[in-house]
Design an enzyme around this catalytic site. Sequence first.
Site, PDB file in Angstrom:
ATOM      1  N   ARG A  72      25.369  88.156  68.727  1.00  0.00           N
ATOM      2  CA  ARG A  72      26.110  89.026  69.629  1.00  0.00           C
ATOM      3  C   ARG A  72      25.997  90.483  69.188  1.00  0.00           C
ATOM      4  NH1 ARG A  72      32.000  87.059  70.367  1.00  0.00           N
ATOM      5  NH2 ARG A  72      32.015  88.737  71.910  1.00  0.00           N
ATOM      6  N   HIS A 121      41.214  93.025  70.389  1.00  0.00           N
ATOM      7  CA  HIS A 121      40.599  91.881  69.707  1.00  0.00           C
ATOM      8  C   HIS A 121      39.634  92.303  68.610  1.00  0.00           C
ATOM      9  CE1 HIS A 121      41.467  89.493  73.637  1.00  0.00           C
ATOM     10  NE2 HIS A 121      42.547  89.685  72.906  1.00  0.00           N
ATOM     11  N   CYS A 129      36.601  91.493  54.139  1.00  0.00           N
ATOM     12  CA  CYS A 129      36.547  90.414  53.149  1.00  0.00           C
ATOM     13  C   CYS A 129      37.629  89.372  53.421  1.00  0.00           C
ATOM     14  CB  CYS A 129      36.736  91.005  51.733  1.00  0.00           C
ATOM     15  SG  CYS A 129      36.656  89.747  50.450  1.00  0.00           S
ATOM     16  N   CYS A 159      34.088  91.606  45.581  1.00  0.00           N
ATOM     17  CA  CYS A 159      34.585  90.390  44.875  1.00  0.00           C
ATOM     18  C   CYS A 159      33.716  89.168  45.122  1.00  0.00           C
ATOM     19  CB  CYS A 159      36.027  90.095  45.306  1.00  0.00           C
ATOM     20  SG  CYS A 159      36.147  89.409  46.964  1.00  0.00           S
ATOM     21  N   THR A 197      38.536  91.471  83.942  1.00  0.00           N
ATOM     22  CA  THR A 197      39.120  90.447  83.080  1.00  0.00           C
ATOM     23  C   THR A 197      39.632  89.292  83.928  1.00  0.00           C
ATOM     24  OG1 THR A 197      40.759  89.970  81.344  1.00  0.00           O
ATOM     25  CG2 THR A 197      41.409  91.578  83.029  1.00  0.00           C
ATOM     26  N   SER A 198      39.482  88.079  83.386  1.00  0.00           N
ATOM     27  CA  SER A 198      39.974  86.906  84.118  1.00  0.00           C
ATOM     28  C   SER A 198      41.495  86.813  83.988  1.00  0.00           C
ATOM     29  CB  SER A 198      39.327  85.633  83.556  1.00  0.00           C
ATOM     30  OG  SER A 198      39.537  85.577  82.143  1.00  0.00           O
ATOM     31  N   ASN A 222      37.323  93.797  90.220  1.00  0.00           N
ATOM     32  CA  ASN A 222      36.702  92.559  89.742  1.00  0.00           C
ATOM     33  C   ASN A 222      35.776  92.044  90.849  1.00  0.00           C
ATOM     34  OD1 ASN A 222      36.189  89.895  88.722  1.00  0.00           O
ATOM     35  ND2 ASN A 222      38.071  90.061  87.510  1.00  0.00           N
ATOM     36  N   GLU A 224      35.485  89.022  91.552  1.00  0.00           N
ATOM     37  CA  GLU A 224      36.191  87.932  92.257  1.00  0.00           C
ATOM     38  C   GLU A 224      37.662  87.965  91.858  1.00  0.00           C
ATOM     39  OE1 GLU A 224      33.927  84.628  90.783  1.00  0.00           O
ATOM     40  OE2 GLU A 224      35.188  84.396  89.012  1.00  0.00           O
ATOM     41  N   ALA A 240      32.154  96.552  88.603  1.00  0.00           N
ATOM     42  CA  ALA A 240      32.817  97.722  87.998  1.00  0.00           C
ATOM     43  C   ALA A 240      31.875  98.922  87.939  1.00  0.00           C
ATOM     44  CB  ALA A 240      33.289  97.355  86.595  1.00  0.00           C
TER      45      ALA A 240
HETATM   46  N1  APR Z   1      32.372  93.918  87.402  1.00  0.00           N
HETATM   47  C1  APR Z   1      33.690  93.576  87.400  1.00  0.00           C
HETATM   48  N2  APR Z   1      34.151  92.368  86.991  1.00  0.00           N
HETATM   49  C2  APR Z   1      33.236  91.473  86.576  1.00  0.00           C
HETATM   50  C3  APR Z   1      31.843  91.750  86.548  1.00  0.00           C
HETATM   51  C4  APR Z   1      31.424  93.037  86.986  1.00  0.00           C
HETATM   52  N3  APR Z   1      30.132  93.398  86.999  1.00  0.00           N
HETATM   53  N4  APR Z   1      31.190  90.643  86.082  1.00  0.00           N
HETATM   54  C5  APR Z   1      32.140  89.722  85.811  1.00  0.00           C
HETATM   55  N5  APR Z   1      33.361  90.205  86.116  1.00  0.00           N
HETATM   56  C6  APR Z   1      34.671  89.567  85.934  1.00  0.00           C
HETATM   57  C7  APR Z   1      34.693  88.069  86.145  1.00  0.00           C
HETATM   58  O1  APR Z   1      34.935  87.783  87.514  1.00  0.00           O
HETATM   59  C8  APR Z   1      35.886  87.657  85.262  1.00  0.00           C
HETATM   60  O2  APR Z   1      37.104  87.750  85.986  1.00  0.00           O
HETATM   61  O3  APR Z   1      35.020  89.761  84.578  1.00  0.00           O
HETATM   62  C9  APR Z   1      35.912  88.720  84.163  1.00  0.00           C
HETATM   63  C10 APR Z   1      35.442  88.199  82.818  1.00  0.00           C
HETATM   64  O4  APR Z   1      36.378  87.244  82.392  1.00  0.00           O
HETATM   65  P1  APR Z   1      36.188  86.567  80.958  1.00  0.00           P
HETATM   66  O5  APR Z   1      34.778  86.160  80.785  1.00  0.00           O
HETATM   67  O6  APR Z   1      37.283  85.553  80.818  1.00  0.00           O
HETATM   68  O7  APR Z   1      36.445  87.756  79.913  1.00  0.00           O
HETATM   69  P2  APR Z   1      37.835  88.345  79.431  1.00  0.00           P
HETATM   70  O8  APR Z   1      38.846  88.283  80.521  1.00  0.00           O
HETATM   71  O9  APR Z   1      37.554  89.661  78.822  1.00  0.00           O
HETATM   72  O10 APR Z   1      38.251  87.313  78.257  1.00  0.00           O
HETATM   73  C11 APR Z   1      39.375  87.655  77.493  1.00  0.00           C
HETATM   74  O11 APR Z   1      38.901  85.823  75.990  1.00  0.00           O
HETATM   75  O12 APR Z   1      37.288  84.650  74.858  1.00  0.00           O
HETATM   76  C12 APR Z   1      38.291  85.575  74.723  1.00  0.00           C
HETATM   77  O13 APR Z   1      38.462  87.247  73.090  1.00  0.00           O
HETATM   78  C13 APR Z   1      37.731  86.877  74.230  1.00  0.00           C
HETATM   79  O14 APR Z   1      38.332  89.125  74.835  1.00  0.00           O
HETATM   80  C14 APR Z   1      38.000  87.844  75.371  1.00  0.00           C
HETATM   81  C15 APR Z   1      39.168  87.213  76.070  1.00  0.00           C
HETATM   82 ZN    ZN Z   2      36.331  91.036  48.513  1.00  0.00          ZN
END
Ligand code: APR
Ligand code: ZN
Length: 264
Positions: A72, A121, A129, A159, A197-198, A222, A224, A240
């Site tokens: 990553r 996060h 460490c 360490c 974000t979902s 978003n 969706e 976005a």
């Molecule tokens: N523009 C806008 N939204 C988008 C795009 C885009 N180009 N592509 C995808 N998405 C949306 C998806 O529809 C979804 O709702 O982004 C969201 C991504 O959701 P997740 O993959 O669940 O990511 P996130 O919400 O950041 O996850 C939260 O979960 O796994 C943990 O720590 C990790 O920070 C992460 C946290």
């Molecule tokens: Zn150390």
Amino acid sequence: MRVERVFERAADLISGSRFCVALTGAGISAESGVPTFRGSNGLWKRYRPEELATPEAFFRDPELVWEFYKWRMEMVLNARPNPAHRALAELERMGILRAVITQNVDDLHREAGSRNVVELHGNIFRVRCTSCPYREDLKESGRAGEFVEETDVPRCPECGSLLRPDVVWFGEALREETIGKAFHLAQEADLMLVVGTSGVVYPAAYLPRVVKEHGGRIIEVNVEESAITPIADVFVQGKAGEVLPVLVNRVEAAKAGENLPQRE
Ligand code: APR
Ligand code: ZN
């Protein structure tokens, strides 16, 4: 609401906001080529988080977890901020956006020029460490590239214990100071832009609710609907990287319009 009306409404709310903050998730980095977690091609569709993103997984198999995180890190090192990251940095420069609260660990908001970034996060380029206070910001030390290339499991130069990514894994608490700052920003905000974000991971997903409880409004961007959509005042469906620049241009035009000498 027709699309044109949605953009107009969103731009008006941003222009008229007193204290605007953003909450971003993996979706804002999708157009930079960084995979999301839960979308159709999401990381958690291909890998099991309990094997890669928990403290138990790390101490059970540090090689595997480091392989995942170095993969990553390399991907993000080759990624560039996209127009969405840059649009939020522009809104901050305009004095409208006070902070970006992000769930992402990819450092792309800072790369795009955002200055007040709350990383809920953690950050994939920071390592620490597992035994002593040693920590390193690999971008600041300029060692990110070589760190990714090293094949051995990274160990503490002080360490000798295992180093771990300075990110928050499932089952781990967020840093008090970080979550406290995020909640304070949400309480102050009269507008929150929730982007990509979902909305299913807590405590981040509480933050839009805190804004609403304090009388603030939510604009969601978003591709969706998400778990946040039901409480969004305006839902702008789209990528976005396409939506945010249009909104910022409208806000800039409105600001310019304000500054024009008013015709008698
Ligand atoms: N523009 C806008 N939204 C988008 C795009 C885009 N180009 N592509 C995808 N998405 C949306 C998806 O529809 C979804 O709702 O982004 C969201 C991504 O959701 P997740 O993959 O669940 O990511 P996130 O919400 O950041 O996850 C939260 O979960 O796994 C943990 O720590 C990790 O920070 C992460 C946290
Ligand atoms: Zn150390």
